[in-house]
Write a protein that holds these residues in place. Structure first.
Motif, PDB file in Angstrom:
ATOM      1  N   LEU A  67       6.621 -93.965  33.997  1.00  0.00           N
ATOM      2  CA  LEU A  67       6.688 -95.432  33.951  1.00  0.00           C
ATOM      3  C   LEU A  67       5.408 -96.021  33.360  1.00  0.00           C
ATOM      4  CD1 LEU A  67       8.336 -96.337  37.388  1.00  0.00           C
ATOM      5  CD2 LEU A  67       9.377 -96.476  35.120  1.00  0.00           C
ATOM      6  N   GLN A  68       4.286 -95.437  33.715  1.00  0.00           N
ATOM      7  CA  GLN A  68       3.010 -95.917  33.188  1.00  0.00           C
ATOM      8  C   GLN A  68       2.937 -95.728  31.676  1.00  0.00           C
ATOM      9  OE1 GLN A  68      -0.030 -93.873  35.427  1.00  0.00           O
ATOM     10  NE2 GLN A  68       0.616 -94.778  37.367  1.00  0.00           N
ATOM     11  N   VAL A  69       3.396 -94.562  31.209  1.00  0.00           N
ATOM     12  CA  VAL A  69       3.410 -94.296  29.770  1.00  0.00           C
ATOM     13  C   VAL A  69       4.362 -95.258  29.069  1.00  0.00           C
ATOM     14  CG1 VAL A  69       4.048 -92.616  28.000  1.00  0.00           C
ATOM     15  CG2 VAL A  69       2.766 -91.872  30.017  1.00  0.00           C
ATOM     16  N   ALA A  74       5.332 -99.894  25.628  1.00  0.00           N
ATOM     17  CA  ALA A  74       5.978-101.186  25.410  1.00  0.00           C
ATOM     18  C   ALA A  74       4.966-102.225  24.951  1.00  0.00           C
ATOM     19  CB  ALA A  74       6.670-101.645  26.686  1.00  0.00           C
ATOM     20  N   GLY A  75       3.787-102.195  25.553  1.00  0.00           N
ATOM     21  CA  GLY A  75       2.734-103.134  25.152  1.00  0.00           C
ATOM     22  C   GLY A  75       2.257-102.866  23.733  1.00  0.00           C
ATOM     23  N   ASP A  76       2.087-101.598  23.403  1.00  0.00           N
ATOM     24  CA  ASP A  76       1.638-101.241  22.055  1.00  0.00           C
ATOM     25  C   ASP A  76       2.693-101.626  21.011  1.00  0.00           C
ATOM     26  OD1 ASP A  76      -0.629-100.184  23.176  1.00  0.00           O
ATOM     27  OD2 ASP A  76       0.064 -98.090  23.089  1.00  0.00           O
ATOM     28  N   GLY A 103      11.793 -99.784  17.457  1.00  0.00           N
ATOM     29  CA  GLY A 103      12.883 -99.714  18.433  1.00  0.00           C
ATOM     30  C   GLY A 103      13.225 -98.277  18.791  1.00  0.00           C
ATOM     31  N   ASP A 104      13.182 -97.402  17.798  1.00  0.00           N
ATOM     32  CA  ASP A 104      13.437 -95.980  18.046  1.00  0.00           C
ATOM     33  C   ASP A 104      12.381 -95.390  18.977  1.00  0.00           C
ATOM     34  OD1 ASP A 104      15.627 -96.082  16.379  1.00  0.00           O
ATOM     35  OD2 ASP A 104      14.551 -95.299  14.631  1.00  0.00           O
ATOM     36  N   ASP A 105      11.138 -95.824  18.786  1.00  0.00           N
ATOM     37  CA  ASP A 105      10.054 -95.337  19.639  1.00  0.00           C
ATOM     38  C   ASP A 105      10.286 -95.742  21.089  1.00  0.00           C
ATOM     39  OD1 ASP A 105       8.790 -94.203  17.494  1.00  0.00           O
ATOM     40  OD2 ASP A 105       7.386 -95.862  17.200  1.00  0.00           O
ATOM     41  N   PHE A 106      10.734 -96.972  21.296  1.00  0.00           N
ATOM     42  CA  PHE A 106      10.956 -97.441  22.665  1.00  0.00           C
ATOM     43  C   PHE A 106      12.146 -96.715  23.301  1.00  0.00           C
ATOM     44  CE2 PHE A 106      12.339-100.376  26.017  1.00  0.00           C
ATOM     45  CZ  PHE A 106      11.125-100.543  26.678  1.00  0.00           C
ATOM     46  N   PHE A 107      13.157 -96.419  22.502  1.00  0.00           N
ATOM     47  CA  PHE A 107      14.311 -95.681  23.013  1.00  0.00           C
ATOM     48  C   PHE A 107      13.880 -94.305  23.518  1.00  0.00           C
ATOM     49  CE2 PHE A 107      17.757 -92.597  22.223  1.00  0.00           C
ATOM     50  CZ  PHE A 107      18.704 -93.100  23.100  1.00  0.00           C
ATOM     51  N   ILE A 108      12.964 -93.672  22.802  1.00  0.00           N
ATOM     52  CA  ILE A 108      12.449 -92.365  23.220  1.00  0.00           C
ATOM     53  C   ILE A 108      11.733 -92.487  24.563  1.00  0.00           C
ATOM     54  CG2 ILE A 108      10.736 -90.570  22.686  1.00  0.00           C
ATOM     55  CD1 ILE A 108      11.446 -90.997  19.717  1.00  0.00           C
ATOM     56  N   ALA A 109      11.008 -93.588  24.756  1.00  0.00           N
ATOM     57  CA  ALA A 109      10.323 -93.812  26.034  1.00  0.00           C
ATOM     58  C   ALA A 109      11.329 -93.956  27.170  1.00  0.00           C
ATOM     59  CB  ALA A 109       9.446 -95.057  25.948  1.00  0.00           C
ATOM     60  N   GLU A 110      12.459 -94.621  26.890  1.00  0.00           N
ATOM     61  CA  GLU A 110      13.513 -94.766  27.890  1.00  0.00           C
ATOM     62  C   GLU A 110      14.076 -93.394  28.274  1.00  0.00           C
ATOM     63  OE1 GLU A 110      14.677 -97.227  29.567  1.00  0.00           O
ATOM     64  OE2 GLU A 110      13.993 -99.044  28.585  1.00  0.00           O
ATOM     65  N   ILE A 111      14.329 -92.572  27.278  1.00  0.00           N
ATOM     66  CA  ILE A 111      14.850 -91.229  27.525  1.00  0.00           C
ATOM     67  C   ILE A 111      13.861 -90.413  28.357  1.00  0.00           C
ATOM     68  CG2 ILE A 111      15.499 -89.044  26.442  1.00  0.00           C
ATOM     69  CD1 ILE A 111      17.596 -91.198  26.152  1.00  0.00           C
ATOM     70  N   THR A 112      12.575 -90.613  28.105  1.00  0.00           N
ATOM     71  CA  THR A 112      11.547 -89.865  28.824  1.00  0.00           C
ATOM     72  C   THR A 112      11.589 -90.159  30.314  1.00  0.00           C
ATOM     73  OG1 THR A 112      10.103 -89.837  26.883  1.00  0.00           O
ATOM     74  CG2 THR A 112       9.065 -89.421  29.013  1.00  0.00           C
ATOM     75  N   THR A 113      11.818 -91.417  30.700  1.00  0.00           N
ATOM     76  CA  THR A 113      11.895 -91.754  32.120  1.00  0.00           C
ATOM     77  C   THR A 113      13.132 -91.112  32.757  1.00  0.00           C
ATOM     78  OG1 THR A 113      13.039 -93.850  31.639  1.00  0.00           O
ATOM     79  CG2 THR A 113      10.648 -93.918  31.845  1.00  0.00           C
TER      80      THR A 113
END
Length: 238
Positions: A67-69, A74-76, A103-113
């Motif tokens: 979540l922290q990552v 998201a801020g970056d 947007g693709d980068d943020f989707f990857i972050a979602e998958i990571t969680t």
């Protein structure tokens, strides 16, 4: 108990150490057992107790870290998007392409969680699986071949019923079995199978989701099952 929070460590985690030796193998385990009377201590029983010593705190932190990552990313991404929007040198199609890549980068972050939740469940089950096998080995009540068969839940139940007890009758067995079913569903298909659908809240064929919540919900009860099993093993050691 369900932990309704989306973040943070599980409710009731402060009770997980009840019934087991202390939180530091090198110091508290042995001091709690009063080494002044160690000659009377059954060494096999000591090994069984040490086998139930594990740190779930390391697993607890996996989801929080993801979540922290995700929040930092998201801020970056927001800052990068603002910079792209403000860049007057970009053509419209260039701007849209760059924004789409963010947007693709943020989707990857979602998958990571999501993966973090899976990792927590798998790590907890593996930890418990190893602990059970180590307890059984330390008890010296099982043969090598019997220990090797424990990866099959049917064989584990069968051998424990012969030598120790019917594990299905132990306190919190259902929590342990539900964890096992979730673990198997993660590894085999990522969707709820027949065995897991037998538990409330799961429907066969549905995609597994919010696994960190299931970890939080089951964590302490599964820990309690390990302690109950430990107690039964200790009773059988002369």
């Amino acid at each position: 108990m369900w932990d309704n929070r989306d973040e943070g460590r599980p409710l009731g985690s402060e009770t997980r150490a009840e019934g087991r030796v202390g939180s530091n193998v090198g110091l508290q385990v042995f001091s709690n057992m009063n080494l002044n009377n160690s000659k009377a201590m059954n060494f096999k029983k000591l090994k069984v107790k040490i086998a139930t010593h594990y740190h779930l705190e390391a697993i607890d932190g996996i989801y929080d870290a993801s979540l922290q990552v995700k929040a930092k990313l998201a801020g970056d991404i927001s800052k990068e998007a603002q910079a792209i929007e403000a860049d007057s040198t970009l053509e419209s199609d260039e701007r849209q392409y760059m924004l789409s890549s963010l947007g693709d980068d943020f989707f990857i972050a979602e998958i990571t969680t999501e993966l973090a939740g899976e990792m927590m469940v798998v790590a907890l089950y593996k930890t418990v699986e190893i602990s059970i096998k180590q307890m059984a080995k330390a008890s010296e009540l099982f043969t090598v071949d019997q220990l090797r068969s424990f990866y099959k839940i049917s064989d584990l139940k069968k051998q424990f019923k012969k030598k120790i007890c019917d594990i299905k009758t132990l306190k919190n067995y259902k929590a342990y079995d539900e964890l096992r079913c979730i673990n198997n569903a993660i590894k085999h298909s990522g969707v709820v199978d027949k065995d897991l659908a037998a538990y409330p809240g799961f429907k066969k064929g549905e995609k597994l989701a919010d696994l960190h919540k299931h970890y939080n919900r089951l964590r302490d009860n599964v820990d309690g099952f390990v302690i109950a099993l430990q107690d039964e093993i200790l009773k059988k050691i002369p």
